[in-house]
Write an enzyme that holds these catalytic residues in place. Structure first.
Site, PDB file in Angstrom:
ATOM      1  N   ASP A  39       0.846  -1.189   0.000  1.00 57.39           N
ATOM      2  CA  ASP A  39       0.000   0.000   0.000  1.00 57.39           C
ATOM      3  C   ASP A  39       0.882   1.240   0.000  1.00 57.39           C
ATOM      4  OD1 ASP A  39       0.751   0.392   2.698  1.00 57.39           O
ATOM      5  OD2 ASP A  39      -0.789  -1.040   3.296  1.00 57.39           O
ATOM      6  N   LYS A  74      -4.829   3.201  -1.327  1.00 57.97           N
ATOM      7  CA  LYS A  74      -5.626   4.188  -2.056  1.00 57.97           C
ATOM      8  C   LYS A  74      -4.969   4.494  -3.380  1.00 57.97           C
ATOM      9  CE  LYS A  74      -7.407   6.740   1.850  1.00 57.97           C
ATOM     10  NZ  LYS A  74      -6.657   7.285   2.925  1.00 57.97           N
ATOM     11  N   MET A 102      -0.494   9.143  13.767  1.00 55.40           N
ATOM     12  CA  MET A 102      -1.795   9.503  13.189  1.00 55.40           C
ATOM     13  C   MET A 102      -2.498  10.589  13.999  1.00 55.40           C
ATOM     14  SD  MET A 102      -3.211   5.793  11.977  1.00 55.40           S
ATOM     15  CE  MET A 102      -2.559   4.762  13.257  1.00 55.40           C
TER      16      MET A 102
HETATM   17  N1  SAH Z   1       3.253   0.531  10.979  1.00 56.18           N
HETATM   18  C1  SAH Z   1       3.680   1.886  10.833  1.00 56.18           C
HETATM   19  C2  SAH Z   1       2.647   2.887  11.293  1.00 56.18           C
HETATM   20  C3  SAH Z   1       1.413   2.887  10.474  1.00 56.18           C
HETATM   21  S1  SAH Z   1       0.254   4.058  10.996  1.00 56.18           S
HETATM   22  C4  SAH Z   1       4.999   2.079  11.591  1.00 56.18           C
HETATM   23  O1  SAH Z   1       5.410   1.184  12.338  1.00 56.18           O
HETATM   24  O2  SAH Z   1       5.642   3.105  11.424  1.00 56.18           O
HETATM   25  C5  SAH Z   1       0.605   5.421   9.952  1.00 56.18           C
HETATM   26  C6  SAH Z   1       1.237   6.543  10.722  1.00 56.18           C
HETATM   27  O3  SAH Z   1       2.617   6.285  10.920  1.00 56.18           O
HETATM   28  C7  SAH Z   1       1.207   7.887  10.047  1.00 56.18           C
HETATM   29  O4  SAH Z   1      -0.021   8.526  10.225  1.00 56.18           O
HETATM   30  C8  SAH Z   1       2.295   8.606  10.788  1.00 56.18           C
HETATM   31  O5  SAH Z   1       1.879   9.011  12.075  1.00 56.18           O
HETATM   32  C9  SAH Z   1       3.319   7.496  10.972  1.00 56.18           C
HETATM   33  N2  SAH Z   1       4.310   7.498   9.905  1.00 56.18           N
HETATM   34  C10 SAH Z   1       4.546   6.538   9.000  1.00 56.18           C
HETATM   35  N3  SAH Z   1       5.576   6.862   8.198  1.00 56.18           N
HETATM   36  C11 SAH Z   1       6.017   8.057   8.623  1.00 56.18           C
HETATM   37  C12 SAH Z   1       7.066   8.937   8.224  1.00 56.18           C
HETATM   38  N4  SAH Z   1       7.884   8.634   7.216  1.00 56.18           N
HETATM   39  N5  SAH Z   1       7.253  10.090   8.896  1.00 56.18           N
HETATM   40  C13 SAH Z   1       6.442  10.416   9.919  1.00 56.18           C
HETATM   41  N6  SAH Z   1       5.437   9.630  10.339  1.00 56.18           N
HETATM   42  C14 SAH Z   1       5.225   8.475   9.707  1.00 56.18           C
END
Ligand code: SAH
Length: 514
Positions: free
Chosen positions: A42, A64, A179
């Site tokens: 995704d 999406k 998030m």
């Molecule tokens: N499984 C992922 C999180 C998924 S939820 C992990 O472990 O990182 C999605 C959220 O992760 C986003 O809304 C944001 O808060 C955070 N996120 C993911 N990639 C990011 C990035 N490159 N920089 C900042 N926040 C990020």
């Protein structure tokens, strides 16, 4: 539905893709991406990773995309089950770590229910990566002894906050909120109401580890205003806690010399771009636009004849790095030992070509000051060794007439040409990064050869930038390429000193540091 065959059931790997920077992917994940039959991904997983799949790997986008709704968890679970039942090795790639707010649990339960074997591969989660790349410590003996990962929710319309932030104010330590951008003001208000002092250090890192990473360091009471002013957007992590206040004023990631610059490299199809790696280490975002393809020349008779008389040449002249590379490829198919090359003298058009020859511990005796066919011919003539000498010119299918003509008419040499490869224009429509280039443009585009420049000019229509996209300046590897650009009314803004990758990198760096 595919037939159930216990013998043949494949396996599913729920794999963490890391936060964005592809070099933060684990060795295990990268091996699985290379070898899987099906890749389910995704938008949070860096699209760069998908370039590493094997030919024939089926790629399924469950995120999406325009005109299509996001697949729900049930549908994703069904796809994983179905593909495994077909006996496939399936990689389900997830941003960050699969178990951290990644809905991996749901997919695991779906697989369990259907008795599909699976493994889970952890990844670097966004909070840890953002903190490291922004120089924001999450713990300190005196300032932060616990770290909590919390989730707000980005969808402002649909959901209320899932976490009781007031209670987390009491927990203290360092809070890392995923998030949370959609409800940032509400979250901050609840934390202050819950008892956190308004002066508590807070920070937000958006697009962490990516070429467009941005951060704001502030306090609880000012963070909403500061984030708005800086126009920070999701994806982002919100950090709150005393150790955040120890953040480094040295921004190791964002201070790299080419950070924030988008640079297009135009390597030939199928060749790994070493320049891409060098530029990325300096902080640039690199787009790949393969504009030419190098095809081996299949005139076996000519090759056999040339090799039969190889010992009779006094000079061998290489007119490009691709030519030198192809030549030795073919040479070692015909001969097992480098001594069959004979005692001839070697001339190369430029430093990059010479590097290819030196790989075989052969001495390159002559490189002209400027990397053009004309300068190469003049330098050879100046050695006064050409009269009636046998000279072999190893070349492609372009730009050789001037060189050969001068060697024959001015130097009185007996010249054989060995066309060892062909350069063709590659169809730019197939370029993996074309869409992004058209949408966003770039700061610079690097032309490694005249042929690449000509291919770009010829296919200009398919590379029309959208409105608002950044118009790139042009970087040229050498005088011949510069001439081609100028003849076609394109500016030459950056030139590599001696046509090597290193000097190209230096020239780009100098240009943008001005
Ligand atoms: N499984 C992922 C999180 C998924 S939820 C992990 O472990 O990182 C999605 C959220 O992760 C986003 O809304 C944001 O808060 C955070 N996120 C993911 N990639 C990011 C990035 N490159 N920089 C900042 N926040 C990020």
């Amino acid at each position: 539905m595919a037939e159930i065959n216990k013998e043949k059931v494949g396996k599913v790997f729920l794999v963490g893709a890391g936060p964005g920077d592809v070099s933060l992917v684990t060795l295990k994940a990268s091996e699985l991406i290379k070898t899987c039959d099906v890749l389910v991904f995704d938008h949070l997983a860096n699209s760069e990773l998908r370039k590493g799949v094997a030919i024939g790997c089926e790629q399924i986008d469950v995120g999406k995309s325009p005109g299509r709704h996001t697949m729900n968890q049930e549908e994703i679970g069904k796809i994983l089950v179905q593909k495994a039942r077909e006996g496939k090795k399936v990689v389900r790639l997830k941003g960050g770590d699969p178990f951290v707010f990644g809905r991996c649990a749901e997919e695991m339960i779906a697989l369990n229910k259907e008795s599909i074997p699976f493994e889970i591969v952890p990844g670097v989660t966004a909070a840890l990566a953002c903190a490291a790349y922004a120089g924001i410590p999450l713990s300190h003996r005196d300032y932060g002894s616990s770290i909590s990962f919390l989730t707000g929710h980005e969808d402002v319309e649909k959901e209320s906050l899932r976490v009781n932030f007031g209670k987390f104010a009491e927990v203290g330590g360092t809070l890392c909120i995923y998030m949370g951008m959609g409800k940032l003001d509400e979250i901050i208000l609840k934390l202050i109401k819950g008892g956190l002092p308004p002066e508590k250090p807070a920070a937000i890192v958006s697009q962490g580890t990516l070429p467009n990473q941005r951060k704001v360091v502030s306090t609880l009471k000012d963070i909403v205003k500061d984030a708005k002013e800086a126009k920070l957007e999701a994806p982002a992590i919100i950090f709150i806690g005393n150790s955040i206040g120890l953040n480094s004023s040295n921004n190791w990631f964002e201070d790299r010399p080419l950070f924030g610059k988008r640079i297009v490299v135009t390597r030939p199809v199928g060749q790994v771009s070493r320049l891409k790696g060098l530029l990325e280490k300096k902080g640039a975002e690199v787009l790949e636009l393969p504009l030419i393809k190098i095809l081996p020349q299949e005139d076996r008779k000519l090759i056999a004849e040339t090799f039969a008389g190889i010992a009779t040449y006094e000079w061998v002249v290489f007119t490009s790095a691709n030519g030198a590379r192809e030549f030795f490829d073919v040479f070692f198919k015909a001969f097992a030992d480098i001594r069959s090359f004979g005692p001839m003298r070697v001339a190369c058009v430029g430093e990059a070509t010479a590097q290819e020859v030196r790989k075989f511990n052969l001495e390159v005796e002559l490189i002209p000051d400027r990397s053009t066919g004309e300068d190469l011919a003049q330098a050879l003539v100046a050695t006064e060794s050409l009269d009636s000498a046998n000279v072999l010119v190893v070349t492609g299918n372009r730009n050789r007439e001037v060189l050969v003509g001068l060697l024959e008419t001015v130097g009185h040499a007996i010249v054989d040409t060995l066309p060892i490869y062909q350069t063709d224009f590659a169809d730019v429509i197939d370029a993996p990064d074309r869409a992004k280039f058209i949408k966003m443009g770039a700061d610079a585009i690097v032309f490694a050869s005249s042929s690449a420049a000509l291919s770009y000019i010829e296919q200009e229509e398919d590379l029309q930038l959208e409105q608002g996209a950044k118009l790139p300046i042009h970087a040229s590897f050498g005088p011949q390429t510069s001439d081609t650009l100028k003849e076609n009314q394109l500016s030459v803004d950056i030139v590599a000193q001696d046509s090597t990758l290193e000097s190209m990198l230096e020239a780009i760096e100098n240009h943008f540091q001005k």
